[in-house]
Motif scaffolding. Structure first.
Motif, PDB file in Angstrom:
ATOM      1  N   HIS A  14       0.849  -1.167   0.070  1.00 12.00           N
ATOM      2  CA  HIS A  14       0.050  -0.187   0.024  1.00 12.00           C
ATOM      3  C   HIS A  14       0.872   1.232   0.069  1.00 12.00           C
ATOM      4  CE1 HIS A  14      -3.041   2.754   2.171  1.00 12.00           C
ATOM      5  NE2 HIS A  14      -3.449   2.645   0.806  1.00 12.00           N
ATOM      6  N   TRP A 225      -8.161  -3.226   0.947  1.00 13.24           N
ATOM      7  CA  TRP A 225      -7.311  -2.465   1.639  1.00 13.24           C
ATOM      8  C   TRP A 225      -7.840  -2.164   2.912  1.00 13.24           C
ATOM      9  CZ3 TRP A 225      -9.908   1.950   3.315  1.00 13.24           C
ATOM     10  CH2 TRP A 225     -11.331   1.947   2.512  1.00 13.24           C
ATOM     11  N   THR A 226      -7.061  -1.710   3.979  1.00 11.83           N
ATOM     12  CA  THR A 226      -5.586  -1.976   3.940  1.00 11.83           C
ATOM     13  C   THR A 226      -5.301  -2.965   5.073  1.00 11.83           C
ATOM     14  OG1 THR A 226      -5.293   0.195   3.107  1.00 11.83           O
ATOM     15  CG2 THR A 226      -3.517  -0.556   4.264  1.00 11.83           C
ATOM     16  N   THR A 244      -4.063  -5.645  -0.015  1.00  6.68           N
ATOM     17  CA  THR A 244      -3.010  -4.502  -0.042  1.00  6.68           C
ATOM     18  C   THR A 244      -2.723  -4.182   1.391  1.00  6.68           C
ATOM     19  OG1 THR A 244      -4.445  -3.612  -1.975  1.00  6.68           O
ATOM     20  CG2 THR A 244      -2.938  -2.097  -0.820  1.00  6.68           C
TER      21      THR A 244
END
Length: 254
Positions: A14, A225-226, A244
């Motif tokens: 990320h 995410w995340t 991510t």
């Protein structure tokens, strides 16, 4: 149009594999190189400069990440390229510079940050800049945005590039500038097909969302995410096809 398989294998770092204790700032060349060296894919963000260049930078303003103040969009690319990112020796790169650096060595996921301000239709300039930079790029690359208008407009400019929606529950706390009616609509992801999306990247805390599960049942790749720990990763992978991550070294599946 299909998301390349490489995006479903190695975890995606990320804002690249950043770690300020090692002098690697988010979205910066050193973090990008570290991600490649570790065998990860890379997720980055782009904003627009005053002179229409796609800059690899997450925030709309400079304060958090640099010693400067003001909006990215009020500075030309050349000037932005002289600004050092806090905690590192790197300066703010253009997307073109990052593409030259990566050169197909890792899958690259580009998030186009909303330029409308309320996830509405006033988009196009940044999307065109990204499309121009990607013309002729030979590595695995995909583009996504929280704004489905960005995804749709970008698709008209670069139909060969896989594109997806960045998604979440669009709570009022997280999106105070977005009208409630629009937030409610976006939470249901009705724009997936009209925007020509082929994947989603969804909030890791909301992966049991019925719409996410519905898209997954259709064979749509689900990224998330995340992820911030190996424990959270284990839970996420019960739904997500890939993650991510940041703040730890994610394992690369065999």
């Amino acid at each position: 149009m299909k998301l390349p398989d490489s995006f479903l294998r190695a975890p995606l770092a990320h804002r690249a594999f950043h770690d300020l204790s090692q002098g690697r700032a988010e979205n910066a060349p050193a973090s990008i190189e570290a991600a490649i060296g570790a065998g990860y894919g890379i997720e980055i963000d782009v904003q627009i400069s005053r002179d229409g260049r796609a800059m690899v930078f997450h925030d709309y303003r400079l304060e958090r990440l640099t010693g400067e103040a003001g909006f990215i969009r009020d500075r030309d690319a050349a000037g932005l390229g002289q600004i050092r990112v806090k905690g590192s020796d790197d300066t703010i790169p253009t997307l073109a510079q990052v593409l030259e650096q990566v050169a197909g060595r890792a899958p690259l996921l580009i998030e186009i940050k909303d330029q409308d301000g309320t996830l509405g239709p006033a988009v196009g300039r940044l999307e065109q800049a990204v499309a121009d930079d990607l013309a002729g790029y030979r590595g695995d690359v995909a583009v996504m945005s929280f704004n489905p208008n960005s995804v749709r407009v970008f698709g008209g400019m670069a139909p060969e590039v896989p594109r997806g929606l960045t998604t979440c529950s669009f709570s009022r706390d997280d999106w105070p500038a977005v009208p409630g009616v629009r937030r409610k609509r976006l939470a249901g992801m009705p724009d997936f097909d009209p925007a020509g999306a082929c994947f989603i990247s969804h909030d890791v805390t909301d992966l049991q969302n019925p719409r996410v599960l519905d898209l997954k049942s259709r064979g749509v790749p689900v990224l998330c995410w995340t992820v911030k720990s190996s424990g959270q990763e284990g839970v996420a992978r019960q739904v997500a096809d890939n993650i991510t991550f940041e703040g730890y070294a994610a394992a690369i599946p065999a």
